[in-house]
Design an enzyme around this catalytic site. Structure first.
Site, mmCIF file in Angstrom:
data_model
loop_
_atom_site.group_PDB
_atom_site.id
_atom_site.type_symbol
_atom_site.label_atom_id
_atom_site.label_comp_id
_atom_site.label_asym_id
_atom_site.label_seq_id
_atom_site.Cartn_x
_atom_site.Cartn_y
_atom_site.Cartn_z
ATOM 1 N N ASP A 203 -2.815 2.623 -6.143
ATOM 2 C CA ASP A 203 -1.751 2.728 -5.145
ATOM 3 C C ASP A 203 -1.570 1.478 -4.281
ATOM 4 O O ASP A 203 -0.906 1.538 -3.249
ATOM 5 C CB ASP A 203 -1.978 3.945 -4.245
ATOM 6 N N GLU A 204 -2.131 0.342 -4.690
ATOM 7 C CA GLU A 204 -1.898 -0.865 -3.901
ATOM 8 C C GLU A 204 -2.075 -2.121 -4.739
ATOM 9 O O GLU A 204 -2.792 -2.132 -5.743
ATOM 10 C CB GLU A 204 -2.803 -0.911 -2.665
ATOM 11 N N ASP B 147 0.856 -1.192 0.000
ATOM 12 C CA ASP B 147 0.000 0.000 0.000
ATOM 13 C C ASP B 147 0.890 1.239 0.000
ATOM 14 O O ASP B 147 1.620 1.487 0.960
ATOM 15 C CB ASP B 147 -0.899 -0.024 1.244
#
EC number: 2.7.7.7
Length: 400
Positions: free
Chosen positions: A105-106, A9
């Site tokens: 974003d992860e 993350d």
């Protein structure tokens, strides 16, 4: 074999990306947000310095400025963030080929069996964290577990720059005491319903009657009960364009609109983007759907079946027909969207050849000619940028 799953993350991703090209904001309260003069004036991401003042994602700017008058606001640059995300995924792919991107974003990584190559899971996570930071200047947190749900929960326990292990055998001690609102998959409405049932912690949820949860919440009840008990058998699945079921674009407007001509221009631009994406993946669909959301937040969706296509003209034509039939000038429009779905399978593996695209032949089919023109336009845009070519209606509108 015992599974080992990571969830990587990226911390405060958008504003962290900005700090790589604006080092002057490092150590100062800063956030990525839209123009305060229109609806996009909300916080998309705030750095940890700003969060100390109570600044949170989705908070409106005028409230943020009261909490933190000296905050630095940077407008969003989504193309830049997508590029940085691509670079992050490139680094992750050096550690395992089995990656499932969950968002910009992860991502989940299936690290099962990789101990022989990289060592113990914690040391591998440290290597990934240092690799991303040294190469891209970005920070991340990593959750480690035996399944995707627990890895996701673990990644949220230490931010920024945290590495957390959460095995199923430890959930009574580490997970169950936490409030249900902390649990991934539980939103505000579900949390409210759970509290009405006197369920306040994840442990209380795990030990609650499963049948009653299903009765009250349906499938969601079964799913969150399973998660609360640390059970998730879903595999880490790398995404492919073959998995795409629908291609859509929508826009929340800076100002409500009431005239259909403005709506048509917006729909043309959205159709253009849908067609471009469909051709990129060689996806021909036969269902076009439009979505209209009004200023009172009520919305309607309409769809119609057409001959399978990925051409802008045909997508737009179907969209306009539905727009005209359902336009209500008394209801100002806040959001417009259009999508293409119902993709055929037989042409998914075909390659769009540049030679076929540009060859001069005696074909008389107007559809085929449009197909070639739009494919050629795509190649030009890919080289020079999306805005290099626009339809006449868009150019005319921008001049008015």
């Amino acid at each position: 074999m015992h599974r080992v799953i990571f969830l990587v993350d990226m911390n405060a991703f958008f504003i962290s990306c900005e700090s790589t090209r604006h080092p002057e904001i490092i150590g100062k309260p800063a956030a990525v947000a839209g123009d305060p003069k229109n609806r996009s004036g909300i916080i998309l991401t705030a750095n940890y310095e700003a969060r100390k003042f109570g600044v949170k994602t989705t908070m409106v700017l005028h409230k943020v400025l009261k909490l933190c008058p000296n905050i630095i606001i940077i407008p969003p640059d989504h193309c830049f963030y997508k590029q940085k995300s691509k670079e992050v995924m490139g680094i992750l792919s050096k550690y395992t080929p089995v990656i499932e991107k969950n968002s910009i974003d992860e991502a989940w990584l299936d690290m099962t069996g990789c101990e022989r190559i990289f060592g113990r899971s914690y040391q591998t996570a440290e290597c990934i964290m240092k690799h991303i930071n040294s190469e891209l200047g970005l920070d991340c947190s990593i959750g480690i577990s035996e399944n995707k749900f627990l890895a996701k929960m673990a990644s949220q326990m230490k931010k920024p720059l945290g590495i957390t292990k959460l095995w199923k055998k430890d959930i009574e001690l580490k997970l169950w005491p936490l409030p249900v609102e902390f649990m991934n998959g539980i939103g505000k409405q579900t949390a409210r319903k759970l509290r009405e049932m006197k369920i306040k912690t994840i442990g209380e949820l795990a030990n609650f009657d499963r049948r009653y949860l299903i009765k009250k919440l349906g499938k969601v009840g079964a799913e969150i009960h399973q998660f609360a008990n640390g059970i998730d058998v879903s595999p880490v699945t790398p995404h492919s364009h073959k998995d795409v079921k629908s291609i859509g674009k929508s826009i929340t407007l800076a100002h409500d609109i009431s005239d259909i001509e403005s709506a048509k221009v917006i729909l043309m631009e959205l159709s253009d983007k849908v067609g471009m994406t469909a051709r990129k993946y060689n996806k021909k669909g036969h269902t076009v759907q439009i979505n209209i959301k009004y200023s009172n937040f009520q919305s309607i969706t309409r769809q119609r079946t057409i001959t399978e296509t990925y051409l802008v003209k045909e997508i737009y034509s179907a969209g306009i027909e539905m727009l005209e039939k359902n336009w209500n000038e008394r209801l100002p429009v806040r959001l417009l969207g259009i999508s293409l779905s119902g993709f055929s399978k037989y042409n998914e593996d075909e390659q769009i050849s540049m030679f076929n695209m540009l060859e001069i032949d005696n074909e008389k089919s107007s559809v085929r000619k449009i197909d070639k023109i739009e494919a050629a336009i795509d190649s030009i845009r890919k080289k020079y940028g999306d805005s290099i070519i626009k339809s006449g209606s868009l150019i005319k509108k921008s001049k008015n």
